[in-house]
Each structure stands twice: as C-alpha cells, then as structure tokens.
Scaffold this active site. Structure first.
Site, PDB file in Angstrom:
ATOM      1  N   ASP A  10       0.879  -1.168   0.000  1.00 20.66           N
ATOM      2  CA  ASP A  10       0.000   0.000   0.000  1.00 20.66           C
ATOM      3  C   ASP A  10       0.926   1.230   0.000  1.00 20.66           C
ATOM      4  O   ASP A  10       2.137   1.113   0.249  1.00 20.66           O
ATOM      5  CB  ASP A  10      -0.859  -0.031   1.272  1.00 20.66           C
ATOM      6  CG  ASP A  10      -1.600   1.258   1.506  1.00 20.66           C
ATOM      7  OD1 ASP A  10      -2.316   1.688   0.590  1.00 20.66           O
ATOM      8  OD2 ASP A  10      -1.452   1.847   2.601  1.00 20.66           O
ATOM      9  N   ASP A  12      -0.193   5.154   0.885  1.00 19.90           N
ATOM     10  CA  ASP A  12      -0.428   6.205   1.884  1.00 19.90           C
ATOM     11  C   ASP A  12      -0.548   5.616   3.279  1.00 19.90           C
ATOM     12  O   ASP A  12      -1.359   4.717   3.520  1.00 19.90           O
ATOM     13  CB  ASP A  12      -1.692   6.996   1.519  1.00 19.90           C
ATOM     14  CG  ASP A  12      -1.500   7.733   0.208  1.00 19.90           C
ATOM     15  OD1 ASP A  12      -0.537   8.514   0.131  1.00 19.90           O
ATOM     16  OD2 ASP A  12      -2.268   7.502  -0.733  1.00 19.90           O
TER      17      ASP A  12
END
Ligand code: XBP
Ligand code: MG
Length: 259
Positions: A10, A12
């Site tokens: 991922d 953020d």
C-alpha cells in the site's frame, strides 16, 4: 515448501505518513484556491479517511457536511467534473509538496524494498491514490528510477471499486499471474486490510496515528512500523518466533509458514 514470491505495498500511511501533512494539506490548499471555505482539520481528516480515494472523499464531505452547497458550474460541467477538477488541483499541490522533500519514508521501508530487489522478490503497489501521486512519492524518496522497481503499480481509478473492495489487489494478482498465497501485503489501515483479505492475501499491518485504534484481527502481524536494526519494531498483534527487531524477508517467510 512455501516461499514468498512477491511483496505488495500500500502507499499512503504505509510507505510514508502522507495523509496528515501531505494529502490533507493539499486538499485544504485546493479548497482555498477554489474560494471554498471548506477546511479539513487534522482530527476530522481521520474520520474522512474511512472513505478511500480523494474524489470519493470530497463527495462524501460535501454530502455529509455541506449538503446545501451548490458549486457554480460552467456550461456542460457536471458535479462529477467539478469534483474531478478540484481533485486535480489537489493532486498538483500534493506533488509540489512531495517535491519539496517534506515527506519521508517510514522506518524499514527502503531497507525491505532493497532486500526484496536483491533477493529477486517481485514488487508491486496497490493504492487508492492516483498514479501521479505514487510516482511523485517514489521519486522524491527513493530516486527517479524507483517506479521501475515495481512490476505493477495499481493506482486510483484503474479499478471501478476502491478499497475496501478487493478489486485493486485482484488486479495486481491478475497482472502478476500470482496466486494469493504467493504474496504478502503491507498495509496500514482497516480499509486496506479488508481489501487484501477479500482478495485472499495475507497482510502485515504497520499502524500509524490515524489507524492504530482500528480492528486488525484479520492481519497476520501488526507492528508499529517495519523497524530497523537501530530502531526495533513493536509487535502489536501476532507471534514472532525470534528476537528479530525488524521485518525482513526471513521473518516474512517464517511468519507465512507458521500461519
Ligand atoms: C489512501 C487514500 C487516498 C489518499 C488521497 O490510499 O485513500 O485517497 O488519501 O489520494 P492508500 P488521492 O492507503 O490506498 O495508498 O487524492 O490521490 O485519492
Ligand atoms: Mg494506506
């Protein structure tokens, strides 16, 4: 015998703490530039993060907190286009902010990426944010060639349904021709964990201030961060079988074998 083939990151909150001092600031800059009196304070932004995707978050905020608001739409401009333009402006502010070098990688991220590259572990990214934002973050923190380290960068509107739907992870698996049990995801949020889990992928969560209270019972391991030899991680959930103080490929393989 099980052997890890790919790490899927991922972006953020996982690669870097981009939300509070990055995306949030850029949203506010875009609101001000558009003469909107909308402002997203640090704390409220934590609630807004339950909606993944910048455009989706703007729409959610509008509908929930400013339901009377009507933008001045020029001819042939839909509300959707208005949101998209506001979001484009936000993305410009965000990439400028990244280029100024204000956002750093989280502990252990660079180390783990370099180890994976040296060991021939395949790398991918699965994010709700837009491709330009991801590329700008990678280039600013890991160098201009770093987007090329990732076999797939699955970002933003590439799938119809954003996290917590599994689509972005299913897309990565399909592109890499990878079975879910051959990969491991690194995430920071319940929304991301849910998406990965629904795609059949096992997940290590590294929490951050916005996500630390969330439910990560479905995670294989929950850490405060990936750790470094000089900055040990704390295990928040799960068992590790050694005195290891940072997350590396050996630990990833031991963890997956034990599940
Ligand atoms: C986090 C998100 C993103 C960012 C904003 O993505 O939900 O929407 O907050 O980015 P992830 P955009 O954790 O999946 O990396 O404005 O580009 O959507
Ligand atoms: Mg995240």
């Amino acid at each position: 015998m099980f052997s890890l083939q790919a790490l899927i990151f991922d972006v953020d909150g996982t690669l870097a703490e981009t939300e509070r001092d990055g995306h949030r600031v850029a949203f506010n800059q875009a609101f001000a530039a558009a003469n909107l009196d909308w402002r997203w304070p640090t704390e409220q932004y934590g609630d807004l993060l339950k909606v993944a995707g910048g455009k989706e978050r703007i729409r959610f905020f509008w509908q929930t907190y400013q339901p009377q608001f009507r933008p001045v739409l020029s001819k042939a401009m839909s509300e959707q286009t208005w949101i998209a333009e506001l979001h484009r402006a936000k993305s410009r502010y965000y990439t400028q902010l990244l280029q100024s070098g204000k956002i750093a990688l989280r502990p252990g991220v660079r180390r783990l990426l370099l180890e994976a590259r040296q060991s021939g572990i395949r790398l991918a990214i699965a994010t709700t944010s837009t491709l330009d934002n991801v590329t700008a973050l990678l280039e600013a923190t890991l160098g201009t060639d770093s987007p090329g380290w990732f076999e797939v960068i699955a970002a933003g509107d590439i799938v119809d349904r954003k996290k917590p739907a599994p689509d972005i992870y299913e897309y990565v698996l399909e592109q890499m021709r990878l079975e879910p049990d051959q990969g491991l995801v690194i995430e920071d949020s319940d929304v991301g964990l849910h998406a990965a889990q629904q795609a059949g992928l096992r997940t290590v969560v590294t929490v951050n201030p916005y996500t630390q209270q969330q439910d990560f019972s479905a995670a294989a391991l929950v850490l405060d961060h990936l750790g470094e030899p000089s900055l040990p991680f704390q295990v928040l959930k799960g068992q590790i079988d050694s005195q290891t103080s940072y997350f590396d490929l050996a630990l990833a393989n031991r963890l997956l074998k034990s599940l």
